[in-house]
Design an enzyme around this catalytic site. Structure first.
Site, PDB file in Angstrom:
ATOM      1  N   LYS A  13       0.839  -1.212   0.000  1.00 46.63           N
ATOM      2  CA  LYS A  13       0.000   0.000   0.000  1.00 46.63           C
ATOM      3  C   LYS A  13       0.876   1.266   0.000  1.00 46.63           C
ATOM      4  O   LYS A  13       0.617   2.196  -0.747  1.00 46.63           O
ATOM      5  CB  LYS A  13      -0.910   0.039   1.245  1.00 46.63           C
ATOM      6  CG  LYS A  13      -1.883  -1.127   1.345  1.00 46.63           C
ATOM      7  CD  LYS A  13      -2.844  -0.946   2.519  1.00 46.63           C
ATOM      8  CE  LYS A  13      -2.189  -0.927   3.892  1.00 46.63           C
ATOM      9  NZ  LYS A  13      -1.559  -2.190   4.302  1.00 46.63           N
ATOM     10  N   ARG A  88      -9.502   0.908   8.959  1.00 47.36           N
ATOM     11  CA  ARG A  88      -9.085  -0.451   9.308  1.00 47.36           C
ATOM     12  C   ARG A  88     -10.155  -1.192  10.087  1.00 47.36           C
ATOM     13  O   ARG A  88      -9.952  -2.353  10.442  1.00 47.36           O
ATOM     14  CB  ARG A  88      -7.830  -0.383  10.162  1.00 47.36           C
ATOM     15  CG  ARG A  88      -6.523  -0.719   9.415  1.00 47.36           C
ATOM     16  CD  ARG A  88      -5.410  -0.559  10.413  1.00 47.36           C
ATOM     17  NE  ARG A  88      -4.180  -1.210  10.124  1.00 47.36           N
ATOM     18  CZ  ARG A  88      -3.131  -0.623   9.540  1.00 47.36           C
ATOM     19  NH1 ARG A  88      -3.223   0.577   9.074  1.00 47.36           N
ATOM     20  NH2 ARG A  88      -1.992  -1.278   9.424  1.00 47.36           N
ATOM     21  N   ARG A 127      12.287  -6.121   5.482  1.00 44.43           N
ATOM     22  CA  ARG A 127      12.287  -4.793   4.865  1.00 44.43           C
ATOM     23  C   ARG A 127      12.902  -3.725   5.772  1.00 44.43           C
ATOM     24  O   ARG A 127      12.877  -3.829   6.994  1.00 44.43           O
ATOM     25  CB  ARG A 127      10.883  -4.397   4.422  1.00 44.43           C
ATOM     26  CG  ARG A 127       9.935  -4.067   5.546  1.00 44.43           C
ATOM     27  CD  ARG A 127       8.534  -3.770   5.005  1.00 44.43           C
ATOM     28  NE  ARG A 127       7.632  -3.428   6.094  1.00 44.43           N
ATOM     29  CZ  ARG A 127       6.367  -3.090   5.946  1.00 44.43           C
ATOM     30  NH1 ARG A 127       5.820  -3.074   4.744  1.00 44.43           N
ATOM     31  NH2 ARG A 127       5.622  -2.782   6.989  1.00 44.43           N
ATOM     32  N   ARG A 161      11.293  -0.884  11.111  1.00 45.61           N
ATOM     33  CA  ARG A 161      10.175  -0.610  12.000  1.00 45.61           C
ATOM     34  C   ARG A 161      10.185  -1.552  13.199  1.00 45.61           C
ATOM     35  O   ARG A 161      10.495  -2.739  13.051  1.00 45.61           O
ATOM     36  CB  ARG A 161       8.847  -0.769  11.235  1.00 45.61           C
ATOM     37  CG  ARG A 161       8.555   0.409  10.356  1.00 45.61           C
ATOM     38  CD  ARG A 161       7.355   0.197   9.486  1.00 45.61           C
ATOM     39  NE  ARG A 161       6.199  -0.378  10.165  1.00 45.61           N
ATOM     40  CZ  ARG A 161       4.999  -0.463   9.624  1.00 45.61           C
ATOM     41  NH1 ARG A 161       4.789   0.009   8.402  1.00 45.61           N
ATOM     42  NH2 ARG A 161       4.008  -1.014  10.281  1.00 45.61           N
ATOM     43  N   ARG A 172      -0.551  -8.495  13.435  1.00 42.13           N
ATOM     44  CA  ARG A 172      -1.100  -7.518  12.475  1.00 42.13           C
ATOM     45  C   ARG A 172      -1.945  -8.215  11.407  1.00 42.13           C
ATOM     46  O   ARG A 172      -2.973  -7.700  10.982  1.00 42.13           O
ATOM     47  CB  ARG A 172       0.052  -6.719  11.833  1.00 42.13           C
ATOM     48  CG  ARG A 172       0.650  -5.706  12.817  1.00 42.13           C
ATOM     49  CD  ARG A 172       2.089  -5.345  12.482  1.00 42.13           C
ATOM     50  NE  ARG A 172       2.250  -4.641  11.239  1.00 42.13           N
ATOM     51  CZ  ARG A 172       3.401  -4.515  10.595  1.00 42.13           C
ATOM     52  NH1 ARG A 172       4.517  -5.063  11.092  1.00 42.13           N
ATOM     53  NH2 ARG A 172       3.475  -3.863   9.461  1.00 42.13           N
TER      54      ARG A 172
END
Ligand code: AMP
Length: 214
Positions: A13, A88, A127, A161, A172
């Protein structure tokens, strides 16, 4: 044009929202980025959100709804925005409808990035981003061409992160399945939901999104 990008964590996203921002002059509104900035600044919202985010759970609807409503009112959103990470929950989707109506705004499209969840865990846990310009990289799939140097700006500091570890990622995913996926039918019923293949390569996903919004 106002858009929503929907999909589980790691679906792409943010990457696609940044491309839409560059190509169409729309503003990317990432609620995750806003919350991480609040945490870094040590604001009241940041203090409330930090532990929840680190676990991978969702921050309260009230906080998010207030945050987005204020942000949409800012001048730079006049030409349109892309919601990345919001709504969400069903409560957020309904509140968004109400606030857009009150502000005289309209939602053009909701784009769902459909992905294979197991592949996402690998995508997310590897990542990282350039600490200076935010360019995204990955331990296996997208390394800088010179080790330790950002291709985009030459900086040598990178960051990961706090919630990109396997345990938080599983939480998540679970939050997405239980609380976010149920809003897909809400937009399908309104006739504005389109699905694109989030497992395709990045340029192909961009092409599919462009086709949806053209
Ligand atoms: P993201 O960068 O979109 O993956 O968001 C990172 C974290 O911020 C999420 O795991 C949640 O804890 C929190 N968050 C971001 N957007 C929302 C939202 N719309 N509602 C609740 N929590 C959110």
């Amino acid at each position: 044009m106002n858009l929503i990008l929907l999909g589980p964590p790691g679906a792409g996203k943010g990457t696609q929202a940044r491309r839409l921002q560059d190509n169409h002059g729309l503003i990317q509104l990432s609620t995750g980025d806003m919350l991480r900035a609040a945490v870094a600044e040590g604001t009241e919202i940041g203090k409330q959100a930090k532990a929840v985010m680190d676990r991978g759970d969702l921050v309260s609807d009230d906080i998010l709804i207030g945050m987005i409503s204020e942000r949409i009112d800012q001048d730079d959103c006049k030409n349109g925005f892309i919601l990345d990470g919001f709504p969400r929950t069903t409560a957020q989707a309904e509140a968004l409808d109400g606030m857009l109506r009150d502000k005289g705004l309209h939602l053009a499209k909701v784009v769902e990035l459909a992905v294979d969840e197991e592949a996402l865990v690998d995508r997310i846990t590897g990542r990282y981003t350039c600490a200076n310009c935010g360019q995204g990289y990955h331990d296996s799939f997208q390394k800088p061409s010179v080790d330790g140097v950002c291709d985009n700006c030459g900086a040598t500091e990178f960051k990961r992160r706090a919630d990109d570890n396997e345990e938080a990622v599983r939480t998540r995913m679970q939050a997405y399945r239980a609380q976010t996926a149920p809003i897909l039918p809400y937009y399908r019923d309104k006739g504005i939901l389109s699905e694109v293949d989030g497992m395709a390569d990045i340029d192909e996903v961009t092409k599919q999104i462009e086709a949806v919004i053209s």
